[in-house]
Structure formats: structure tokens, C-alpha cells
Design a protein around this motif. Structure first.
Motif, PDB file in Angstrom:
ATOM      1  N   TYR A   9       0.908  -1.238  -0.150  1.00 61.66           N
ATOM      2  CA  TYR A   9       0.181   0.104   0.157  1.00 61.66           C
ATOM      3  C   TYR A   9       0.415   0.928   0.357  1.00 61.66           C
ATOM      4  CZ  TYR A   9      -1.745   4.176   2.004  1.00 61.66           C
ATOM      5  OH  TYR A   9      -2.118   5.395   2.980  1.00 61.66           O
ATOM      6  N   ALA A  10       0.579   1.975  -0.298  1.00 59.39           N
ATOM      7  CA  ALA A  10       1.289   3.585  -1.338  1.00 59.39           C
ATOM      8  C   ALA A  10       0.361   4.414  -1.350  1.00 59.39           C
ATOM      9  CB  ALA A  10       2.299   3.524  -1.957  1.00 59.39           C
ATOM     10  N   GLY A  11       0.074   5.793  -0.802  1.00 57.08           N
ATOM     11  CA  GLY A  11      -1.160   6.483  -0.394  1.00 57.08           C
ATOM     12  C   GLY A  11      -0.662   7.278   0.852  1.00 57.08           C
ATOM     13  N   THR A  12      -2.324   8.654   0.397  1.00 54.01           N
ATOM     14  CA  THR A  12      -1.783   9.390   1.642  1.00 54.01           C
ATOM     15  C   THR A  12      -3.423   8.698   1.936  1.00 54.01           C
ATOM     16  OG1 THR A  12      -0.654  10.774   0.351  1.00 54.01           O
ATOM     17  CG2 THR A  12      -2.053  11.638   2.129  1.00 54.01           C
ATOM     18  N   LEU A  13      -3.395   9.421   3.459  1.00 55.55           N
ATOM     19  CA  LEU A  13      -4.179   8.903   3.927  1.00 55.55           C
ATOM     20  C   LEU A  13      -4.920  10.618   5.221  1.00 55.55           C
ATOM     21  CD1 LEU A  13      -4.480   5.041   4.839  1.00 55.55           C
ATOM     22  CD2 LEU A  13      -5.832   5.876   3.194  1.00 55.55           C
ATOM     23  N   VAL A  14      -5.948  10.639   4.806  1.00 50.61           N
ATOM     24  CA  VAL A  14      -6.590  11.912   5.804  1.00 50.61           C
ATOM     25  C   VAL A  14      -7.642  12.257   6.911  1.00 50.61           C
ATOM     26  CG1 VAL A  14      -7.212  14.947   5.528  1.00 50.61           C
ATOM     27  CG2 VAL A  14      -4.979  13.571   4.214  1.00 50.61           C
ATOM     28  N   SER A  15      -7.476  12.138   7.502  1.00 54.27           N
ATOM     29  CA  SER A  15      -8.405  12.645   8.402  1.00 54.27           C
ATOM     30  C   SER A  15      -9.055  14.149   8.189  1.00 54.27           C
ATOM     31  CB  SER A  15      -8.492  12.126   9.937  1.00 54.27           C
ATOM     32  OG  SER A  15     -10.016  12.010  11.135  1.00 54.27           O
ATOM     33  N   CYS A  16     -10.329  14.354   7.563  1.00 54.77           N
ATOM     34  CA  CYS A  16     -10.867  15.650   7.600  1.00 54.77           C
ATOM     35  C   CYS A  16     -11.302  15.894   9.352  1.00 54.77           C
ATOM     36  CB  CYS A  16     -11.648  16.117   6.845  1.00 54.77           C
ATOM     37  SG  CYS A  16     -11.376  15.200   4.820  1.00 54.77           S
ATOM     38  N   GLY A  17     -10.916  17.650   9.407  1.00 55.56           N
ATOM     39  CA  GLY A  17     -11.215  18.348  10.794  1.00 55.56           C
ATOM     40  C   GLY A  17     -10.707  17.505  11.590  1.00 55.56           C
ATOM     41  N   SER A  18      -9.427  16.701  11.421  1.00 51.37           N
ATOM     42  CA  SER A  18      -8.672  16.280  13.029  1.00 51.37           C
ATOM     43  C   SER A  18      -6.863  17.397  13.078  1.00 51.37           C
ATOM     44  CB  SER A  18      -8.459  14.882  12.618  1.00 51.37           C
ATOM     45  OG  SER A  18      -7.647  14.315  13.701  1.00 51.37           O
ATOM     46  N   SER A  19      -7.089  17.142  14.043  1.00 50.11           N
ATOM     47  CA  SER A  19      -6.399  18.012  14.380  1.00 50.11           C
ATOM     48  C   SER A  19      -5.063  16.995  14.771  1.00 50.11           C
ATOM     49  CB  SER A  19      -6.489  19.177  15.441  1.00 50.11           C
ATOM     50  OG  SER A  19      -7.427  19.628  15.211  1.00 50.11           O
ATOM     51  N   GLY A  36      -3.020  20.851   6.116  1.00 55.13           N
ATOM     52  CA  GLY A  36      -1.537  20.750   5.546  1.00 55.13           C
ATOM     53  C   GLY A  36      -1.856  20.435   4.028  1.00 55.13           C
ATOM     54  N   PHE A  37      -3.158  20.637   3.674  1.00 51.90           N
ATOM     55  CA  PHE A  37      -3.697  20.023   2.626  1.00 51.90           C
ATOM     56  C   PHE A  37      -4.726  21.258   2.077  1.00 51.90           C
ATOM     57  CE2 PHE A  37      -1.870  16.016   4.017  1.00 51.90           C
ATOM     58  CZ  PHE A  37      -1.886  15.670   3.624  1.00 51.90           C
ATOM     59  N   ILE A  38      -5.782  21.904   2.949  1.00 45.27           N
ATOM     60  CA  ILE A  38      -6.311  22.955   2.388  1.00 45.27           C
ATOM     61  C   ILE A  38      -6.552  23.845   3.170  1.00 45.27           C
ATOM     62  CG2 ILE A  38      -8.209  22.499   4.795  1.00 45.27           C
ATOM     63  CD1 ILE A  38     -10.247  22.184   2.085  1.00 45.27           C
ATOM     64  N   ASN A  39      -6.779  24.858   2.913  1.00 41.84           N
ATOM     65  CA  ASN A  39      -7.178  26.825   3.731  1.00 41.84           C
ATOM     66  C   ASN A  39      -8.624  27.510   3.785  1.00 41.84           C
ATOM     67  OD1 ASN A  39      -7.668  27.368   1.153  1.00 41.84           O
ATOM     68  ND2 ASN A  39      -5.258  28.366   1.032  1.00 41.84           N
ATOM     69  N   TYR A  71      -9.047  20.217  -2.109  1.00 39.78           N
ATOM     70  CA  TYR A  71      -8.436  20.320  -1.311  1.00 39.78           C
ATOM     71  C   TYR A  71      -6.702  19.445  -2.349  1.00 39.78           C
ATOM     72  CZ  TYR A  71     -10.378  18.739   3.093  1.00 39.78           C
ATOM     73  OH  TYR A  71     -11.037  18.656   4.251  1.00 39.78           O
ATOM     74  N   THR A  72      -5.644  19.627  -1.959  1.00 40.52           N
ATOM     75  CA  THR A  72      -4.582  19.471  -3.009  1.00 40.52           C
ATOM     76  C   THR A  72      -3.495  18.523  -2.100  1.00 40.52           C
ATOM     77  OG1 THR A  72      -4.419  22.015  -3.756  1.00 40.52           O
ATOM     78  CG2 THR A  72      -2.383  20.721  -4.970  1.00 40.52           C
ATOM     79  N   PHE A  73      -3.268  17.423  -3.368  1.00 45.99           N
ATOM     80  CA  PHE A  73      -2.026  16.409  -2.907  1.00 45.99           C
ATOM     81  C   PHE A  73      -1.317  16.741  -3.841  1.00 45.99           C
ATOM     82  CE2 PHE A  73      -6.297  14.917  -1.395  1.00 45.99           C
ATOM     83  CZ  PHE A  73      -6.597  14.683   0.106  1.00 45.99           C
ATOM     84  N   GLN A  74      -0.085  15.781  -3.547  1.00 42.02           N
ATOM     85  CA  GLN A  74       1.815  15.874  -4.167  1.00 42.02           C
ATOM     86  C   GLN A  74       0.879  14.531  -4.861  1.00 42.02           C
ATOM     87  OE1 GLN A  74       3.259  18.441  -4.869  1.00 42.02           O
ATOM     88  NE2 GLN A  74       2.477  19.557  -3.797  1.00 42.02           N
ATOM     89  N   VAL A  75       1.380  13.963  -6.112  1.00 40.17           N
ATOM     90  CA  VAL A  75       1.193  13.098  -7.052  1.00 40.17           C
ATOM     91  C   VAL A  75       2.323  13.521  -7.601  1.00 40.17           C
ATOM     92  CG1 VAL A  75      -1.236  12.528  -6.188  1.00 40.17           C
ATOM     93  CG2 VAL A  75      -0.729  13.815  -8.581  1.00 40.17           C
ATOM     94  N   ILE A  76       1.939  11.541  -8.381  1.00 42.59           N
ATOM     95  CA  ILE A  76       3.233  11.270 -10.005  1.00 42.59           C
ATOM     96  C   ILE A  76       2.637  11.932 -11.013  1.00 42.59           C
ATOM     97  CG2 ILE A  76       5.237  10.205 -10.336  1.00 42.59           C
ATOM     98  CD1 ILE A  76       5.415   8.812  -7.395  1.00 42.59           C
ATOM     99  N   ARG A  77       3.090  12.487 -11.349  1.00 46.92           N
ATOM    100  CA  ARG A  77       2.388  12.717 -13.078  1.00 46.92           C
ATOM    101  C   ARG A  77       2.504  11.862 -13.204  1.00 46.92           C
ATOM    102  NH1 ARG A  77       3.813  17.673 -16.778  1.00 46.92           N
ATOM    103  NH2 ARG A  77       1.897  17.553 -18.602  1.00 46.92           N
ATOM    104  N   GLY A  78       1.620  11.144 -14.483  1.00 41.42           N
ATOM    105  CA  GLY A  78       1.224  10.172 -15.281  1.00 41.42           C
ATOM    106  C   GLY A  78       1.098   8.671 -14.606  1.00 41.42           C
ATOM    107  N   GLY A  79       0.827   9.101 -12.808  1.00 41.18           N
ATOM    108  CA  GLY A  79       0.379   7.712 -11.788  1.00 41.18           C
ATOM    109  C   GLY A  79      -0.788   7.478 -12.220  1.00 41.18           C
TER     110      GLY A  79
END
Length: 395
Positions: A9-19, A36-39, A71-79
Motif C-alpha cells: 500500500y502507498a498513498g495519503t490518508l487524511v482525516s478531515c477536521g482532525s488535529s 496541510g492540504f486545504i486553507n 484539497y491539494t495532494f502531491q502526486v506523480i504525473r502519469g501515475g
């Protein structure tokens, strides 16, 4: 105790509203806070002690001036990525019914988010899409629509951006299309299958009906199958006796009339025998999908990269007259094909992102694709759209 498969498994898991970081019991999975993903948006915690950690918080968006919340996530172009959004209302705004709103990925409207039925049954809701990354970042957004009540706010509980191998679902041209999950089922299983049994963190829902359920006597390797379904999905199957047809209504419910990706997985559950055959033909809504499929203990996948479906769906497995055993099916996936090629010209996006970085207080919706979808373009930005490319023409 059972050994876990190799965890890839590889990826980003985000819990929204959590501190704080949230961990899922009995797995190695952790969800990180979404700061770090939304303002934009407000955090809140639901008043309940029996919720999964990632459902106990959410981020909601009362800021009506914004045309979308991204939300903005860093990804690999073409992935290649599976993106899952999770929603649990919990009455965070003091209401009794969840708001209805849109979700957007990149510059494409993905779907309407309507969690009303699930919430009435005490359940969370999730949506999935498989996409190809066209840039080094990927935006996942929610937005108000004409179905959003004036006094309600879009919200989100969690987002998962999961990397897939290039070989998976590779009959789809992800430069121009995406796959929206409709159903992913393990037939005969009574419990859902996910990580770590599926190292790609896909969710396989249980499916049983009036048909017989059988258990397998032989093991298989996930890597031998197209799309690499988890080995546990082959532990059970729905089957019919020798000489009998097998019919299942799946996916449940009525489907929109459009094109779908359909993949079906089979394995002979019996001990290996040189003199015993399990051969049958597969039809979907009466139309031949595959003729004379020979299912061995090693297993087999059949699929269509583009199959028309509309309304209720019935899969019929008809045994060959010489087959010594009846038909069976272990698992299946159905995805709606979504056009996914439109986006703002990369040079225009780069200029606007540079401008945004140099403003003290840019508009709240200046994140994601500046022009698309057209009804959710950035505040104050005018665009022209020709074919699949949008250009910014004025500010």
C-alpha cells in the motif's frame, strides 16, 4: 493467527477536521490531519463515543462566497490513483438531514454527494474513482449546487489517495477517461474485504443471494489475475449445481444508461483433476459476454473495457453440455466510464498559482483548476473553453 500478505500500500490518508493522527485498529494504517492540504473551512468534532476515529471529525464549508472548496495532494504525473472520499454527517450543524452537494476532481465534476439514505440507516458513505494524474498535484473538491439547501454546508470526513500499479485497469485510457466505482463485490462472502487482505486498500463488499455458497479447496495467487484481486476474494463463491444455470442480479439497483468497465473473476473451487471440467458461458442482460469459459483451479479473469448497461443488471452463467460441474463466480467489479480529459492550459495554471502565492488574501476558491468545471471556476476569473482545453482570458 494469519500472516499478512506483502504490504505494498502507498498513498495519503487524511482525516478531515482532525488535529491529531488517527490510527485504524488492527492495521498499520494511520490518517493524518488535513491542515496541510486545504486553507478553507471549519473543523468540528461529533459528539459520539462509538464512531471510528476518522468519522468522529469533519471539515465543513459555510463560506458561501467560494465556488468550490479544494484539497491539494502531491502526486506523480502519469501515475494511477484510486481516490476515495468518505462522509458521515452526524448532525454536525444541528439538522436532521445531510446536505446534498457536488464533488469535483481536477477540473471534472465527479458526482453528487447524497448521503441521506446511508445516514438514515446509521452508516457512513464513500465514493471511489480511479484516475490518471495529469500534473504533479491533484485537487479533490466539494462545491455547492442547486440541490444544496441555503442554510446547509458541504462537508467531508476523510480522503484517501491510493497509488495503483501501472498494470492495473490498464485497458482504460486514463489520459481521457476515469473509472467511477459502481460495485466491487466478493460473492459468497459475509464480510467485507480490505487492507491488509487487499494491499491496494480497495473495498470488496460481501454479496450473497438465494444461490448456493461454496468454499474453495485450493489457493491462488493474486498476481496471476488481471487487476490483482485479493486472494481472500477466492475463498468463497456463488455456484449452481451441474447442468444448471446460475443467475445473479448484480450490481443491485438500477444503473444509469451509459458505458461501464466490467471485470469478473472465477476459480474452480474443487481439488485439481485432469478429467473434470468446469466450462460455461457468461451473458450480461442476455448479451453474450464470454463464450465457453474454462475455469480451472488457477483461476481466470474476463473483462470488457467498455460495456453498455442500463437499468437492472442480470448476469447469467450457462454450463456447457459436456461440463462435469456447474458454473460459479467469485468476485466482480463494475465502474462507470467518466470523460476526464478537460483541464486548464498548464501555462495559465502556473501563472495563476504564482499570482496566488504573492497575494496576502487570495479568494478562498483559488485552488484547483482555475476554469473547470465552468460553473465552479475561480472567483473573478473568466475563461474560454475549446474542446478539452480551457484558457484564462481576463481577471
Amino acid at each position: 493467527m494469519h500472516a499478512w500478505p506483502t504490504l505494498i500500500y502507498a498513498g495519503t490518508l487524511v482525516s478531515c477536521g482532525s488535529s491529531t493522527k488517527q490510527s485504524i485498529p488492527d492495521t498499520s494504517l494511520s490518517y493524518i490531519p488535513d491542515d496541510g492540504f486545504i486553507n478553507v473551512g471549519n473543523k468540528t468534532t461529533l459528539e459520539s463515543n462509538d464512531l471510528l476515529p476518522i468519522l468522529s471529525t469533519l471539515r465543513y464549508f459555510p463560506q458561501k462566497s467560494a465556488r468550490k472548496y479544494c484539497y491539494t495532494f502531491q502526486v506523480i504525473r502519469g501515475g494511477k490513483y484510486l481516490v476515495r472520499t468518505i462522509y458521515f454527517y452526524g448532525g454536525f450543524d444541528g439538522g436532521k438531514q445531510p446536505p446534498v452537494f457536488d464533488q469535483i476532481i481536477g477540473g471534472t465534476k465527479w458526482s453528487v454527494v447524497n448521503t441521506t439514505e446511508d445516514y438514515a440507516n446509521g452508516m457512513s458513505s464513500y465514493y471511489e474513482i480511479i484516475i490518471g494524474a495529469h500534473a504533479k498535484t491533484l485537487s479533490v473538491c466539494v462545491a455547492r449546487s442547486n440541490q444544496t439547501a441555503a442554510n446547509s454546508s458541504p462537508f467531508i470526513s476523510a480522503i484517501e489517495v491510493l497509488s495503483l500499479e501501472d498494470s492495473m485497469y490498464n485497458s482504460t485510457d486514463f489520459r481521457t477517461e476515469a473509472l467511477v466505482a459502481v460495485a466491487r463485490s466478493a460473492f459468497g462472502n459475509e464480510d467485507s474485504i480490505s487492507f491488509p487482505d487487499d494491499p491496494y486498500y480497495r473495498l470488496w463488499q460481501p454479496f450473497t443471494d438465494k444461490n448456493e455458497v461454496v468454499s474453495t479447496q485450493t489457493s491462488v495467487s493474486s498476481s496471476d489475475f488481471w487487476n490483482k484481486p485479493p486472494e481472500k476474494a477466492f475463498s468463497k463463491a456463488i455456484a449452481a449445481g451441474g447442468g444448471k444455470k446460475l443467475e445473479i442480479q448484480w450490481p443491485s439497483g438500477s444503473l444509469q444508461s451509459t458505458r461501464y468497465y466490467v471485470s469478473l473473476y472465477f476459480q474452480d473451487n474443487r481439488a485439481t483433476s485432469a478429467n473434470s471440467w468446469r466450462v460455461f458461458s457468461v451473458a450480461v442482460n442476455g448479451k453474450t459476454f464470454y463464450n465457453n469459459l474454462n475455469v480451472s483451479t488457477g483461476g481466470v479473469t474476463i473483462y470488457s473495457a467498455e460495456w453498455p448497461l442500463s437499468g437492472p443488471t442480470k448476469i447469467t452463467l450457462t454450463p456447457d453440455a459436456k461440463s462435469s460441474a456447474g458454473p460459479l463466480i467469485n468476485a466482480g467489479e463494475v465502474y462507470q466510464i467518466l470523460p476526464f480529459g478537460r483541464r486548464t492550459l498548464a501555462k495559465d495554471v502556473a501563472v495563476m498559482e504564482e499570482l496566488t502565492r504573492n497575494l496576502d488574501n487570495p479568494p478562498l476558491d483559488w485552488v484547483g483548476d482555475p476554469c473547470l468545471p465552468q460553473e465552479n471556476s475561480w472567483t473573478g476569473v473568466s475563461c474560454s473553453v475549446k474542446d478539452t482545453v480551457a484558457r484564462i482570458i481576463s481577471l
